[in-house]
Motif scaffolding. Structure first.
Motif, PDB file in Angstrom:
ATOM      1  N   THR A   1      15.554  -4.079 -10.453  1.00  0.00           N
ATOM      2  CA  THR A   1      14.386  -4.892 -10.124  1.00  0.00           C
ATOM      3  C   THR A   1      13.186  -3.995  -9.877  1.00  0.00           C
ATOM      4  O   THR A   1      13.301  -2.968  -9.208  1.00  0.00           O
ATOM      5  CB  THR A   1      14.678  -5.712  -8.846  1.00  0.00           C
ATOM      6  OG1 THR A   1      15.866  -6.456  -9.059  1.00  0.00           O
ATOM      7  CG2 THR A   1      13.554  -6.670  -8.509  1.00  0.00           C
ATOM      8  N   THR A   2      12.026  -4.385 -10.420  1.00  0.00           N
ATOM      9  CA  THR A   2      10.772  -3.672 -10.177  1.00  0.00           C
ATOM     10  C   THR A   2       9.887  -4.591  -9.352  1.00  0.00           C
ATOM     11  O   THR A   2       9.683  -5.752  -9.714  1.00  0.00           O
ATOM     12  CB  THR A   2      10.094  -3.317 -11.515  1.00  0.00           C
ATOM     13  OG1 THR A   2      11.034  -2.602 -12.312  1.00  0.00           O
ATOM     14  CG2 THR A   2       8.854  -2.470 -11.304  1.00  0.00           C
ATOM     15  N   GLN A   3       9.387  -4.073  -8.243  1.00  0.00           N
ATOM     16  CA  GLN A   3       8.719  -4.920  -7.262  1.00  0.00           C
ATOM     17  C   GLN A   3       7.237  -4.578  -7.158  1.00  0.00           C
ATOM     18  O   GLN A   3       6.863  -3.408  -7.155  1.00  0.00           O
ATOM     19  CB  GLN A   3       9.423  -4.675  -5.908  1.00  0.00           C
ATOM     20  CG  GLN A   3       8.934  -5.489  -4.751  1.00  0.00           C
ATOM     21  CD  GLN A   3       9.491  -6.907  -4.750  1.00  0.00           C
ATOM     22  OE1 GLN A   3      10.603  -7.142  -5.214  1.00  0.00           O
ATOM     23  NE2 GLN A   3       8.705  -7.841  -4.253  1.00  0.00           N
TER      24      GLN A   3
END
Ligand code: ATP
Ligand code: MG
Ligand code: MG
Length: 309
Positions: free
Chosen positions: A102-104
């Motif tokens: 996941t890239t936040q």
């Protein structure tokens, strides 16, 4: 009721994409919008466990209105958010199906005025007498003094309400000096606070600085607790692949649920480890998988560590 404080609430948007790449237009296969901010996540998990929970913090603008509307549908959850002139932030999480990670992206949040911070302190003081425990969670929005959590901890202590702190950096440092009952740093937050990478040494150092107990969350390695009555480890039996967003918030929810039910430390840690692993297991960020929680809670054990306290 259990009170959670989220000074930097958010509307969390999750995008699922087949493969994440730079300089590329992506086809989004699935989206989720949900009320967010760390204390809001903690409250949602507590409410789903059947605990009466109250949420305070700031909310404003169209995103703030959306967040309050979405919370109003949750059983066991009461909205005591303080309105502000600014607009509640959004966060975006991009889940890459191929990479499984996941890239936040997190906006800093709206600037809070001095009068709004005063209003929050007043609301908090009126909620404290009805609370069996309080959790202070997440980052501070611009405008809120860096010692905000230290102030809220002192208030909780003088009201005799157990207080848990989950934040990072300077707000954590100052908060610990105000002697909270429990802090829940992750490995990076603990190392940053104490300058040592050894989690046990670091947790003991955090206790010497004022935290009554420390539960360090060590990602897939589970939990380490240093408390006045002993030290324990609780690890998930197997590595869960999934979305770790909000796993730390589920640790906080599990610890508070155990506290409210009068469970001993090993039992609280088992709940926290099982809930957080079940959160990684669930596809939506910050949700937990009920069947996985029950299965994990039956299989996880907390192991006492030698040389406690
Ligand atoms: P957050 O992003 O919610 O702030 P955090 O960084 O504070 O999370 P972590 O230490 O990353 O917290 O994760 C919290 C807990 O979740 C861990 O201590 C562990 O119990 C559980 N957990 C995390 N990742 C995994 C995994 N891959 N498998 C099983 N359990 C996990
Ligand atoms: Mg983490
Ligand atoms: Mg965390």
């Amino acid at each position: 009721m259990i009170l959670t404080v989220t000074l930097n609430t958010a509307v969390d948007l999750t995008y699922h994409v087949p493969t994440l790449r730079r300089h590329t237009t992506h086809r989004v296969t699935e989206t989720q919008d949900r009320p967010g901010g760390k204390g809001v996540n903690v409250a949602r998990v507590l409410a789903r466990l059947g605990h009466s929970t109250t949420v305070t913090g700031f909310a404003g603008g169209p995103t703030g209105a959306w967040l309050r509307e979405a919370l109003s549908g949750e059983p066991h959850l009461k909205d005591a958010l303080v309105p502000i002139g600014g607009t509640t932030r959004r966060t975006v999480a991009v889940v890459d199906a191929a990479g499984g990670d996941t890239t936040q992206f997190n906006e800093p949040g709206p600037t809070v005025t001095a009068a709004e911070w005063e209003a929050l302190k007043k609301a908090y003081a009126s909620l404290l007498p009805g609370a069996e425990a309080v959790a202070l969670c997440g980052s501070l929005p611009p405008g809120v003094p860096v010692g905000a959590y230290a102030h809220l901890i002192r208030e909780a202590r003088s009201a005799g309400v157990p207080v848990l702190l989950d934040t990072s950096g300077e707000p954590l440092r100052r908060g610990i000096a105000a002697r909270p009952d429990l802090v829940k740093p992750n490995a990076a937050e603990l190392a940053d606070l104490t300058g040592t990478r050894d989690p046990r040494h670091a947790a003991r150092a955090a206790r010497r600085r004022g935290a009554r107990a420390v539960v360090a969350s060590l990602g897939a390695e589970g939990l380490l607790a240093e408390t006045p009555v002993g030290a324990w480890r609780a690890a998930p039996p197997d590595l869960v692949r999934g979305n770790p967003t909000g796993a730390g918030d589920s640790v906080v929810a599990g610890l508070l649920a155990g506290l409210a039910e009068g469970a001993d430390w090993p039992d609280r840690l088992v709940r926290a480890a099982a809930l957080s692993a079940a959160t990684v297991h669930a596809s939506a960020a910050g949700e937990y998988d009920e069947a996985a929680y029950r299965d994990l809670a039956a299989r996880i054990t907390a192991t006492a560590l030698p040389g406690a306290a």
